[in-house]
Design a protein around this motif. Structure first.
Motif, PDB file in Angstrom:
ATOM      1  N   MET A   1     -14.225   3.027 -21.852  1.00 49.94           N
ATOM      2  CA  MET A   1     -15.037   2.058 -21.680  1.00 49.94           C
ATOM      3  C   MET A   1     -16.047   1.677 -22.476  1.00 49.94           C
ATOM      4  SD  MET A   1     -15.760   2.705 -17.483  1.00 49.94           S
ATOM      5  CE  MET A   1     -17.172   1.146 -17.322  1.00 49.94           C
ATOM      6  N   VAL A   2     -16.508   0.620 -22.724  1.00 47.80           N
ATOM      7  CA  VAL A   2     -17.739   0.081 -23.590  1.00 47.80           C
ATOM      8  C   VAL A   2     -18.734   1.006 -23.410  1.00 47.80           C
ATOM      9  CG1 VAL A   2     -19.313  -1.483 -24.395  1.00 47.80           C
ATOM     10  CG2 VAL A   2     -16.802  -2.264 -23.761  1.00 47.80           C
ATOM     11  N   GLY A   3     -19.447   1.678 -24.463  1.00 45.75           N
ATOM     12  CA  GLY A   3     -20.482   2.503 -24.284  1.00 45.75           C
ATOM     13  C   GLY A   3     -20.180   3.963 -23.864  1.00 45.75           C
ATOM     14  N   GLY A   4     -18.773   4.279 -23.593  1.00 42.80           N
ATOM     15  CA  GLY A   4     -18.317   5.535 -23.086  1.00 42.80           C
ATOM     16  C   GLY A   4     -18.786   5.805 -21.508  1.00 42.80           C
ATOM     17  N   LEU A   5     -18.805   4.724 -20.731  1.00 43.27           N
ATOM     18  CA  LEU A   5     -19.324   4.619 -19.474  1.00 43.27           C
ATOM     19  C   LEU A   5     -18.277   5.354 -18.537  1.00 43.27           C
ATOM     20  CD1 LEU A   5     -21.730   3.119 -19.983  1.00 43.27           C
ATOM     21  CD2 LEU A   5     -21.544   1.999 -18.306  1.00 43.27           C
ATOM     22  N   GLU A   6     -17.018   5.573 -19.137  1.00 45.68           N
ATOM     23  CA  GLU A   6     -15.924   6.484 -18.420  1.00 45.68           C
ATOM     24  C   GLU A   6     -16.444   7.714 -17.692  1.00 45.68           C
ATOM     25  OE1 GLU A   6     -15.020   7.348 -22.356  1.00 45.68           O
ATOM     26  OE2 GLU A   6     -15.558   5.528 -21.267  1.00 45.68           O
ATOM     27  N   SER A   7     -17.474   8.410 -18.450  1.00 47.47           N
ATOM     28  CA  SER A   7     -17.936   9.591 -18.095  1.00 47.47           C
ATOM     29  C   SER A   7     -19.073   9.441 -17.117  1.00 47.47           C
ATOM     30  CB  SER A   7     -18.476  10.273 -19.376  1.00 47.47           C
ATOM     31  OG  SER A   7     -19.796   9.486 -19.802  1.00 47.47           O
TER      32      SER A   7
END
Length: 387
Positions: A341-347
């Motif tokens: 995801m944009v900004g690493g929001l998958e975490s």
């Protein structure tokens, strides 16, 4: 491939789960006749670009635009560049401009409905930021959207929430911005559960006073406003407010907890829809609206009922991370090839949260290809150490 999964649970143990094969009901082929329905669309990140996730954005344009075509094919209008597209959470104004430009052009080619979020997120907030600077930022974004041929959703502003000293400041800013738009807009009142920086919006922490102040702004600028979307997760407040809206101003529910009842309404007192959850449950929402058009309220309720536990899970606190669940479901259903995801929001959601999401999505009948979804879920579980 085994058609069962070993999933971690919130109780700390592992459970065996076997997905159910569902058939999707018939969907709309054109926009709903009984309700105006916007699906707020997510964006697909390009996972193969070396960039600073904290400040840079690169989108996979093919997959991002394909998802909008998918939503149009199901009869939805697209709400573009909203919080579902990670405005203020990874998607900066430069990337947003390209998203709006491409999506509006795609809408024209597809003959699909679209409205785009205008905010103030290009501002670098400082102690010296003024109300005039906020008006200028809003105006810049509104003008850009109208230049592309899009309609405007006037989003709540973090900058205004930080700078305004009174309800009069809100009224002044909205009045000046609205006086300059060429077509009526949809306002957006976003609650602080979606964005903590919007606490006390409209100049007060008292929700009843805030609603009265918002209604005053609408009545004073009625000719420039065609509706308001409120995302407060409070059904009674929404019902109370929609009864007080001036004639010709629609209520668009943004309540991802209580949307079936609010859309169904009571006679002529109902909400239209502008929902992030419609991105995730698009085929079922489309089918439910088809039955509502036909006057079959029972079938409308029957189709949407199992989506509510899923939606409440996706939007559980911290609510602002609901985008992770939306993108994860798009990944499970094959609309994108990765869960980045944009900004690493998958975490920002745990593997336990994602496992429960998988089960709830399956029970709702939303896993369109269970074998593919199982394979992708197993990859996510393996990366989390669940084999």
């Amino acid at each position: 491939m085994s058609n069962t999964l070993i999933l971690p649970s919130s109780k700390g143990n592992l459970l065996t789960y076997k997905p159910i094969k569902h058939s999707l009901p018939e969907t709309l082929k054109a926009p709903s006749k009984s309700r105006i329905a916007y699906a707020a669309a997510h964006v697909v990140a390009d996972p193969l670009v070396d960039l600073d996730l904290s400040s840079e954005t690169v989108l996979d344009w093919e997959k991002t635009l394909a998802y909008r075509r998918y939503l149009w094919s199901l009869g939805f209008n697209v709400a573009e560049a909203m919080d579902t597209a990670q405005r203020g959470m990874g998607l900066n104004w430069e990337a947003t401009k390209e998203l709006i430009q491409r999506s509006v052009a795609e809408a024209k080619a597809y003959n699909g409905g679209i409205a785009c979020g205008a905010g103030t997120d290009q501002l670098v907030l400082s102690p010296s930021t003024t109300l005039d600077a906020i008006i200028q930022a809003y105006t810049e974004q509104c003008e850009f959207i109208e230049e592309q041929g899009g309609h405007i959703i006037l989003m709540a502003s973090q900058a205004l929430a930080a700078v305004a000293k009174s309800p009069e400041d809100y009224a002044s800013v909205y009045g000046k911005v609205l006086s300059q738009v060429s077509k009526p807009v949809i306002l957006h009142w976003l609650g602080d559960m979606f964005d903590p920086k919007l606490q006390g919006y409209w100049g007060t922490a008292n929700i009843q006073e805030a609603m009265a102040l918002c209604l005053d702004v609408i009545k004073e600028n009625q000719s420039k406003i065609k509706g308001i979307k409120i995302s407060l997760l409070d059904a009674e407040l929404e019902i109370q407010m929609r009864k007080q809206l001036p004639e010709g101003v629609n209520m668009y529910t943004g309540d991802d907890f209580n949307y079936p009842d609010l859309i169904k309404g009571d006679g002529d007192n109902y909400s239209h829809a502008l929902l992030g959850i419609f991105d995730a449950i698009a085929p079922l929402a489309s089918s439910a609206l088809k039955y509502l058009d036909e006057g079959n309220v029972q079938k409308f309720e029957e189709i949407l009922a199992p989506t509510v536990p899923l939606s409440r899970h996706i939007f559980k606190a911290p609510t602002r991370f609901y985008k992770t669940g939306v993108v994860f479901l798009a990944y499970l259903n094959g609309h994108q090839d990765h869960f980045r995801m944009v900004g690493g929001l998958e975490s920002m959601r745990s593997v336990v949260h994602l496992s429960e999401l998988f089960v709830l999505a399956d029970k709702a009948g939303l896993l369109q290809d269970p074998d593919k979804a199982i394979g992708r879920m197993k990859q996510v579980l393996s990366l989390a150490g669940v084999n």
